[in-house]
Structures are given as structure tokens and as C-alpha cells.
Design a protein around this motif. Sequence first.
Motif, PDB file in Angstrom:
ATOM      1  N   TYR A 339      19.799  32.767  61.137  1.00  0.00           N
ATOM      2  CA  TYR A 339      20.231  34.126  60.264  1.00  0.00           C
ATOM      3  C   TYR A 339      20.455  33.773  58.829  1.00  0.00           C
ATOM      4  O   TYR A 339      20.893  32.919  58.427  1.00  0.00           O
ATOM      5  CB  TYR A 339      21.426  34.563  60.852  1.00  0.00           C
ATOM      6  CG  TYR A 339      21.434  35.200  62.411  1.00  0.00           C
ATOM      7  CD1 TYR A 339      20.935  36.461  62.819  1.00  0.00           C
ATOM      8  CD2 TYR A 339      21.955  34.426  63.403  1.00  0.00           C
ATOM      9  CE1 TYR A 339      20.824  36.899  64.074  1.00  0.00           C
ATOM     10  CE2 TYR A 339      21.806  34.846  64.848  1.00  0.00           C
ATOM     11  CZ  TYR A 339      21.205  35.927  65.140  1.00  0.00           C
ATOM     12  OH  TYR A 339      21.296  36.344  66.427  1.00  0.00           O
ATOM     13  N   VAL A 340      20.317  34.934  58.169  1.00  0.00           N
ATOM     14  CA  VAL A 340      20.818  34.664  56.750  1.00  0.00           C
ATOM     15  C   VAL A 340      21.730  35.842  56.439  1.00  0.00           C
ATOM     16  O   VAL A 340      21.694  36.820  56.854  1.00  0.00           O
ATOM     17  CB  VAL A 340      19.325  34.960  55.759  1.00  0.00           C
ATOM     18  CG1 VAL A 340      18.526  33.805  55.964  1.00  0.00           C
ATOM     19  CG2 VAL A 340      18.738  36.271  55.856  1.00  0.00           C
ATOM     20  N   PRO A 341      22.657  35.598  55.312  1.00  0.00           N
ATOM     21  CA  PRO A 341      23.584  36.430  54.970  1.00  0.00           C
ATOM     22  C   PRO A 341      22.855  37.690  54.066  1.00  0.00           C
ATOM     23  O   PRO A 341      21.867  37.595  53.390  1.00  0.00           O
ATOM     24  CB  PRO A 341      24.367  35.621  54.005  1.00  0.00           C
ATOM     25  CG  PRO A 341      23.595  34.517  53.498  1.00  0.00           C
ATOM     26  CD  PRO A 341      22.549  34.444  54.537  1.00  0.00           C
ATOM     27  N   LEU A 342      23.699  38.809  54.095  1.00  0.00           N
ATOM     28  CA  LEU A 342      23.162  39.862  53.211  1.00  0.00           C
ATOM     29  C   LEU A 342      24.548  40.449  52.693  1.00  0.00           C
ATOM     30  O   LEU A 342      25.333  40.873  53.104  1.00  0.00           O
ATOM     31  CB  LEU A 342      22.467  41.167  54.087  1.00  0.00           C
ATOM     32  CG  LEU A 342      22.151  42.213  53.303  1.00  0.00           C
ATOM     33  CD1 LEU A 342      21.171  42.081  52.274  1.00  0.00           C
ATOM     34  CD2 LEU A 342      21.806  43.402  54.371  1.00  0.00           C
ATOM     35  N   LEU A 343      24.710  40.387  51.467  1.00  0.00           N
ATOM     36  CA  LEU A 343      25.917  40.818  50.679  1.00  0.00           C
ATOM     37  C   LEU A 343      25.379  41.678  49.448  1.00  0.00           C
ATOM     38  O   LEU A 343      24.560  41.539  48.648  1.00  0.00           O
ATOM     39  CB  LEU A 343      26.745  39.677  49.969  1.00  0.00           C
ATOM     40  CG  LEU A 343      27.124  38.478  50.887  1.00  0.00           C
ATOM     41  CD1 LEU A 343      27.624  37.405  49.982  1.00  0.00           C
ATOM     42  CD2 LEU A 343      27.883  39.004  52.001  1.00  0.00           C
ATOM     43  N   ILE A 344      26.004  43.057  49.652  1.00  0.00           N
ATOM     44  CA  ILE A 344      25.565  44.142  48.664  1.00  0.00           C
ATOM     45  C   ILE A 344      26.882  44.762  47.893  1.00  0.00           C
ATOM     46  O   ILE A 344      27.696  45.196  48.759  1.00  0.00           O
ATOM     47  CB  ILE A 344      24.615  45.070  49.290  1.00  0.00           C
ATOM     48  CG1 ILE A 344      23.635  44.590  50.440  1.00  0.00           C
ATOM     49  CG2 ILE A 344      24.085  46.196  48.220  1.00  0.00           C
ATOM     50  CD1 ILE A 344      22.993  45.634  51.145  1.00  0.00           C
ATOM     51  N   MET A 345      26.635  44.743  46.608  1.00  0.00           N
ATOM     52  CA  MET A 345      27.794  45.366  46.029  1.00  0.00           C
ATOM     53  C   MET A 345      27.187  46.206  44.930  1.00  0.00           C
ATOM     54  O   MET A 345      26.258  46.016  44.375  1.00  0.00           O
ATOM     55  CB  MET A 345      28.738  44.720  45.492  1.00  0.00           C
ATOM     56  CG  MET A 345      28.229  43.619  44.387  1.00  0.00           C
ATOM     57  SD  MET A 345      29.543  42.286  43.837  1.00  0.00           S
ATOM     58  CE  MET A 345      30.661  43.799  42.781  1.00  0.00           C
ATOM     59  N   GLY A 346      27.959  47.307  44.307  1.00  0.00           N
ATOM     60  CA  GLY A 346      27.764  48.101  43.183  1.00  0.00           C
ATOM     61  C   GLY A 346      28.533  49.496  43.532  1.00  0.00           C
ATOM     62  O   GLY A 346      29.151  49.640  44.198  1.00  0.00           O
ATOM     63  N   ASN A 347      28.531  50.201  42.317  1.00  0.00           N
ATOM     64  CA  ASN A 347      29.176  51.390  42.163  1.00  0.00           C
ATOM     65  C   ASN A 347      28.942  52.485  43.133  1.00  0.00           C
ATOM     66  O   ASN A 347      29.780  53.196  43.605  1.00  0.00           O
ATOM     67  CB  ASN A 347      29.016  51.994  40.874  1.00  0.00           C
ATOM     68  CG  ASN A 347      30.022  53.243  40.626  1.00  0.00           C
ATOM     69  OD1 ASN A 347      31.156  53.099  40.318  1.00  0.00           O
ATOM     70  ND2 ASN A 347      29.357  54.468  40.335  1.00  0.00           N
ATOM     71  N   SER A 348      27.658  52.520  43.928  1.00  0.00           N
ATOM     72  CA  SER A 348      27.399  53.335  44.617  1.00  0.00           C
ATOM     73  C   SER A 348      27.228  52.931  45.982  1.00  0.00           C
ATOM     74  O   SER A 348      27.096  53.576  47.131  1.00  0.00           O
ATOM     75  CB  SER A 348      25.824  53.740  44.477  1.00  0.00           C
ATOM     76  OG  SER A 348      24.811  52.631  44.246  1.00  0.00           O
ATOM     77  N   VAL A 349      27.896  51.638  46.401  1.00  0.00           N
ATOM     78  CA  VAL A 349      28.034  51.018  47.764  1.00  0.00           C
ATOM     79  C   VAL A 349      29.280  50.968  48.292  1.00  0.00           C
ATOM     80  O   VAL A 349      30.371  50.604  47.483  1.00  0.00           O
ATOM     81  CB  VAL A 349      27.483  49.420  47.431  1.00  0.00           C
ATOM     82  CG1 VAL A 349      27.349  48.805  48.915  1.00  0.00           C
ATOM     83  CG2 VAL A 349      25.845  49.297  47.260  1.00  0.00           C
ATOM     84  N   GLN A 350      29.495  51.254  49.576  1.00  0.00           N
ATOM     85  CA  GLN A 350      30.744  51.348  50.261  1.00  0.00           C
ATOM     86  C   GLN A 350      31.372  49.755  49.898  1.00  0.00           C
ATOM     87  O   GLN A 350      30.827  48.824  50.333  1.00  0.00           O
ATOM     88  CB  GLN A 350      30.542  51.485  51.607  1.00  0.00           C
ATOM     89  CG  GLN A 350      30.622  53.197  51.588  1.00  0.00           C
ATOM     90  CD  GLN A 350      30.853  53.651  53.036  1.00  0.00           C
ATOM     91  OE1 GLN A 350      31.813  53.304  53.638  1.00  0.00           O
ATOM     92  NE2 GLN A 350      29.843  54.294  53.820  1.00  0.00           N
ATOM     93  N   LYS A 351      32.760  49.558  50.006  1.00  0.00           N
ATOM     94  CA  LYS A 351      33.481  48.401  50.025  1.00  0.00           C
ATOM     95  C   LYS A 351      33.893  48.275  51.541  1.00  0.00           C
ATOM     96  O   LYS A 351      34.004  49.375  52.052  1.00  0.00           O
ATOM     97  CB  LYS A 351      34.677  48.326  49.097  1.00  0.00           C
ATOM     98  CG  LYS A 351      34.130  48.363  47.583  1.00  0.00           C
ATOM     99  CD  LYS A 351      35.446  48.531  46.810  1.00  0.00           C
ATOM    100  CE  LYS A 351      35.006  48.468  45.346  1.00  0.00           C
ATOM    101  NZ  LYS A 351      36.151  48.414  44.105  1.00  0.00           N
TER     102      LYS A 351
END
Length: 390
Positions: A339-351
Motif C-alpha cells: 500500500y502507499v500513503p495518500l496525504l492531501i491538504m489545501g484550503n479547499s480540503v477537509q482537515k
Amino acid sequence: MKKAIIIVLDSLGIGQLPDAHLYGDDNCNTLKNISDHVRGLNLPNLEKMGLGNLTEVTGVVPQINTLGSYGKLAELSKGKDTTAGHWELMGIITEEAMPTFPNGFPDELISEFKQLIGRDIIGNEVASGTEIIERLGKEHMETGFPIIYTSADSVFQIAAHEDIIPIEELYNMCKSARKLLDGKFKVGRVIARPFRGLPGNFVRTANRHDYSLKPPKKTLLDTLIENNKEVISVGKIYDIFAGEGISKSYPTKNNMEGVDKTISAYENLQEGLVFTNLVDFDSLYGHRNDAVGYAKALEGFDKRLPELWEILDENTILILVADHGNDPTTPGTDHNREYVPLLIMGNSVQKNLNIGTRSSFGDLGATLAEYFNVKYEGYGTSMWNEIKKN
């Protein structure tokens, strides 16, 4: 004017896939095993993004409040190589694993290659790149014959000393091999592996170059270009996609230059995608069973993350992902099925959002297509409605 940055932490697997045993990859977990080996990783910024929520990582604590959304991706494609992993991220499933050559390349292929380049070869075996250079480098310098080798991946690698076979001549040899390696011998990548130095002290140089197959179908990158978005590649992304769907390309010599060029490319981006591969994790540490070096490289990248956070504007998302595993603590020097990690962030992305385990790397491509509001023709299911802020 939406923008996105994808950074592939090449080979940062986070645990074996259910079919890993079919690939000889029992008990692999690149991230966890490295952290155990060095008795703890210092990754405070990746921790904030949720990396410790995905697998047990010594020194990295699971977070209740993460800077964005986090989850992990499973690979559907057959194999565990760079090409199939990246292609799947952008929507292509590789149904049949690209051919490998555990006993070296067949005589008919080598004979035709020798005719094309006008000289003999040495090697033609499965080997570690650094080991075979040390073992055959002296003979290569004495004869002028290139060193041919492969690995558990679908690769045809040509190693040559830069003073014996100049770079451009080595690249031409690779181009000849790429034309030859089709049909039943359709390997994923032909790789130029130049080195310098004297016997007993050979060092591979940064002039590596990959010659990949062209993707068999349209990827998200092509679709973005068709919709007047820029796709700027950093590192070996251009090579992996054989230049398809790339508007600008910036090669790199190491991870830190990769981060520098990612920042520079983003600052000049009007609308579209910066797509970066940080290869040192895989090439310098995973393939060389250097868990300590891998750990230091991860910590070095972690220190640079705030620079990336600071430049993001309100219309940008940042994505960290990987393409396969390469556990330096397990026997062998080849990739692992993980498996590989997926980390997503940004002003339009939920925390603080756990998006769970996704069934395909292609879910990333589908998500980006919906984010950019372009038609997606690849494999995968979009997560955008799950992760976007309401």
C-alpha cells in the motif's frame, strides 16, 4: 484558476498488499520497518499531515487533528514497478505485468543489440547496480564493452563509465535498446546508468536517464493538456510517461533539488499541475538496503515541508503519495508490493478526515479530474466530494 502539486515519495510503502506473497514480499512495510530499524523517525510535519495514522511508525504519533485528509491506496496493476505505479496514479491499469528476465536477456535479443551498437557487451544478469559496477567496472574500462543488467523489475539497464563511453553515446545505445525492446521483449524502462571513478571507487553520476514505454492509453496528464492546463514535471516524471502529457520538464539530481524545482515551478504556474518524483528514497537507499540513509532522507524532506505549505495559495492542493514499496530492511534489493500513503491538504480540503483504504491508485487521478473539472477517461473513483470542504 486551480492548481495542484503532487509529490511522489518514491518507494515509501506502508505495508504489504493482500497479494504480496505472490511477489515474494511477505512482511514488508517500508515505513514501519525503517522506523523500527533506526529506533524512531523525527517527522513532525508529516505527522501533522497524518502519516502516523496510516501504519505504525516508531516516533510518529497518530493525530486527532490533521492538516488535511489522509488514507492509503492499493495497487490494482500487476507488478510492483515504477512505471505501472505512476501510470495507475494517472488512470491506467496494467493488466499484464511487464516482462522480467530473472536469467538475463535471451541470446537473440542480446545478439541484435550488439549489432545495433557495434560492440560486445558484458554482464547480462540480474544484479544490484552498485555491485555489478564494482565487479565488472574494471573489465568495462579495459574493453569498452557496456555493462548490461536487469533486476526484479522490468528494466534493461546499461552502465558505462563516462570517460569510456561518453554520455551521448550511452544515451544513443539506450535509444537503440528502446526500439528493440518491444513485442514479447517490451520492458518497462531502458535506463542509462553512467558512472565515474577508478576501480574500487566507482560512483554513479546524476546523468541517469530513463527511456520508458509510452503509456498505452490517455492519462489524466493528457486530459489536462487538452483542457489548456499546464503539466510541469519535476524529476523523472517526464521519463516515466515518455514525455506524454507534459508541457514543461525539469530534471533533478537529488531530492533537495527536486523540492527546490517544485517550488520554482509552482511559483510560475498559472493553472494546472506540478508533478514531482523524489527518487533518492528508492535509488539511493531502498535499492541499497540502507535504512539509516532512507530515514535521514525522510527527515530531510520533512524539514522542507513548511516551505511548500507557505507557498500554497487558496486555490491549490498539495498531495503526497508513493508508487510502490522498497523496504531496505528485508532481504533483496528490489521493490515491494505495498500500500502507499495518500496525504492531501489545501484550503479547499477537509482537515481531520480519514478517507480509508482506496481500491486503486487510480482514485487519485479521478479525484484530480473532478477537482480540475475535466472529463476523466481513466480507471478510478473520485474522492473529491468526500474530501472537499462544503
